[in-house]
Write a protein that holds these residues in place. Structure first.
Motif, mmCIF file in Angstrom:
data_model
loop_
_atom_site.group_PDB
_atom_site.id
_atom_site.type_symbol
_atom_site.label_atom_id
_atom_site.label_comp_id
_atom_site.label_asym_id
_atom_site.label_seq_id
_atom_site.Cartn_x
_atom_site.Cartn_y
_atom_site.Cartn_z
ATOM 1 N N ALA A 7 -1.313 -1.441 3.067
ATOM 2 C CA ALA A 7 -1.040 -0.601 1.904
ATOM 3 C C ALA A 7 -2.352 -0.259 1.228
ATOM 4 O O ALA A 7 -3.281 -1.063 1.238
ATOM 5 N N GLY A 8 -2.447 0.940 0.682
ATOM 6 C CA GLY A 8 -3.649 1.286 -0.071
ATOM 7 C C GLY A 8 -4.107 2.687 0.224
ATOM 8 O O GLY A 8 -3.320 3.549 0.624
ATOM 9 N N SER A 28 3.014 0.945 -3.068
ATOM 10 C CA SER A 28 2.844 0.652 -1.634
ATOM 11 C C SER A 28 2.572 -0.832 -1.366
ATOM 12 O O SER A 28 3.043 -1.397 -0.382
ATOM 13 N N GLN A 29 1.819 -1.462 -2.251
ATOM 14 C CA GLN A 29 1.505 -2.876 -2.040
ATOM 15 C C GLN A 29 2.766 -3.740 -2.124
ATOM 16 O O GLN A 29 2.904 -4.718 -1.379
#
Lengths: 141, 398
Positions: free
Chosen positions: B349-350, B333-334
């Motif tokens: 993201a996270g 996601s990052q």
């Protein structure tokens, strides 16, 4: 280094990283990097015998830079004496932080020489090396 | 809508991280600057003109919050540093004295850290029992699951109205009604709902509620703790000092002021509160129903477009608020967020401070798009175009 080649090396190490997967072996020192970052979560195992890094394994979830840097770090460290690895660590961190460093001892780790251009990725590039700091804390206690 | 009021949008960014914090319109910034430039003074202190003006402006915001939440009394509104502060005060100022060992508190695994960690700490401190209402297959809270989680030891239900990762909307009116029937206290984390829709504390039988100004156009560092008067009046001050005491003497005697001053020790965040007031005025001038409808339509458009992209994985298609949680297949996601940043698109993201949710969602990290009324279909089109072309993601980010 040629930017296309650098990208290829990083991508190859991200998609097919070296030594992914942990081992059940108590002779390894196991550390986790989760408290260095909210999102990347890597477990790293080091086998150090008589001051020599014999093996490193890792597993977990992290971004492309962190994962690839872990793989390249593993390649660079295996077979080295802890003191040599510390010298690599010192110069690598200096490179990422835009300080003076000696590129001649970094080998393939030089692919991260321009990480500083994206400051939000510095932490990613440093994450695997945080695991080595933790190992040093343990063995030098 | 109203994009001209947001100076930062002229830089060309596409801001889709409104669940984290929102942008600030000119009237909010102007109100803060006006206080600092033209009538700086402390509150509740002096007899000179500017000091009285500060008092009037500060207390007027309490009235605005009362109107916004439909509280019974303005003294039920306490200004805090944010929703986290408000929730901590509810737990450590009230629940710590109200609850007994073995009493059960119901949360869910989708809650934000600020509505989990204070409870876990209290569990250690005094032996309450924290339990989780099971989520449905779509990670939502159903009335059946609420009912079946309640035992004769259940004393509190503490949940978000709208969750910050998936954006699912909880049936708070029904839960509040059930709590009232069963004598259970109902605590609502409204940080993600007050900015986006009408919230009525009386209609939903809410006993305590928390929200933050910065997620609703206001400044950072200020928020609200609402408490039903009879309960709030029993909440122990967790911060002591000036402005909240009535008397104190050298032999150790002291008495507190009445509500709400008792719970606002020290010089308050005056500029922040005034900024919150301007934010409320701004939102109400558009209308909460208009905002809710606009966001729902925009989300529907975004969802429909994302569903057409084969390598986009969606985690909350059916929810009725303004969030979308997604990942690109086989991309961390990052890395997706960094890729979007390359096109000046801001997403988060996270795990979004909801670290237990991974148990339910079976994925550790997601990208979150959280919309607000100043987002547009054109911005959605840009995002969709960039995601469609993401086969070159690593060329862009490495």
């Amino acid at each position: 280094m040629d930017p296309v080649m650098k990208r290829e090396i990083i991508l190859e190490n991200y998609q097919n990283p070296m030594h992914r997967g942990l081992v059940e072996d108590s002779s390894y020192i196991k550390v986790n990097t989760n408290n260095e970052s909210c999102i990347d979560n890597l477990d790293v195992q080091y086998k150090i015998v008589d001051g020599v890094i014999e093996d490193i394994r890792f597993d977990g979830e992290a971004c492309a830079i962190s994962t690839s840097a872990t793989s390249v770090m593993i390649r660079s460290f295996i077979g080295k004496r802890v003191e040599e690895a510390k010298e690599i660590l010192k110069n690598y961190e200096a490179m990422i932080e835009e300080e003076e460093y000696d590129p001649s001892i970094l080998g393939e780790l030089n692919v991260y020489e321009e990480t500083y251009l994206q400051p939000n990725r510095k932490k990613c590039a440093l994450l695997p090396f945080a695991s080595f700091h933790k190992v040093l804390d343990q063995i030098e206690k | 809508m109203n994009r001209e009021d947001f100076e930062i949008l002229k830089t060309g960014i596409i801001y889709f991280d409104n669940g984290a914090t929102t942008l600030k319109p000119k009237p909010v910034v102007d109100a803060i600057v006006d206080y600092y430039t033209n009538y700086t003074a402390n509150a509740h202190r002096g007899d000179y003109d500017n000091s009285l003006k500060v008092d009037e402006k500060y207390e007027a915001v309490r009235e605005k919050v009362k109107m916004l939440l439909h509280c019974e009394k303005s003294s039920e509104v306490v200004f805090t540093s944010g929703a986290t502060d408000s929730l901590n005060r509810i737990v450590f100022g009230f629940m710590k004295y109200y609850l007994k060992p073995g009493d059960e508190v119901l949360l869910t695994k989708a809650e934000h850290a600020s509505n989990v960690l204070p409870w876990l700490e209290l569990e250690k401190e005094i032996g309450i029992v924290v339990k989780y209402i099971p989520l449905t297959s779509t990670n939502e809270v159903s009335m059946d699951n609420v009912r079946s989680s309640i035992t004769n030891r259940t004393k509190v239900i503490s949940i978000a109205h709208i969750t910050n990762v998936l954006g699912d909307v909880r049936p708070i009116a029904e839960i509040g009604k059930l709590c009232k029937e069963k004598g259970i206290l109902f605590v609502v984390d409204a940080a993600q709902s007050v900015p986006h829709r009408k919230v009525d504390v009386q209609e939903a039988n809410i006993d305590f509620l928390a929200f933050s100004a910065h997620k609703m156009l206001g400044p950072t560092g200020v928020g609200v703790l609402y408490g039903r008067y009879e309960l709030l009046n029993q909440l122990h001050p967790t911060v002591l000092g000036g402005g909240m005491n009535a008397t104190f003497t050298s032999d150790g005697d002291f008495t507190w002021k009445s509500l709400p001053s008792r719970l606002e020790a020290g010089t308050p965040n005056i500029a922040g509160v005034i900024g919150l007031g301007a934010a409320i005025d701004y939102l109400l001038s558009i209308g909460m129903d208009t905002i809710q409808k606009y966001e729902a339509d925009l989300r529907h458009y975004l969802l429909t477009e994302l569903q057409k992209i084969p390598n986009v994985v969606l985690y909350n298609e059916k929810i009725a608020s303004s969030n979308i949680a997604f990942n690109l297949k086989d991309v961390f996601s990052q890395d997706t967020a960094l890729y979007l940043n390359h096109y000046h698109i801001c997403v988060r993201a996270g795990n979004h401070c909801a670290k237990m949710l991974k148990d339910e969602l079976h994925v550790n990290n997601t990208c979150r798009i959280s919309l607000y009324f100043y987002n547009t279909k054109e911005e959605v089109d840009t995002l969709v175009r960039v995601l469609k072309n993401s086969e070159d993601i690593f060329r862009v980010i490495l």
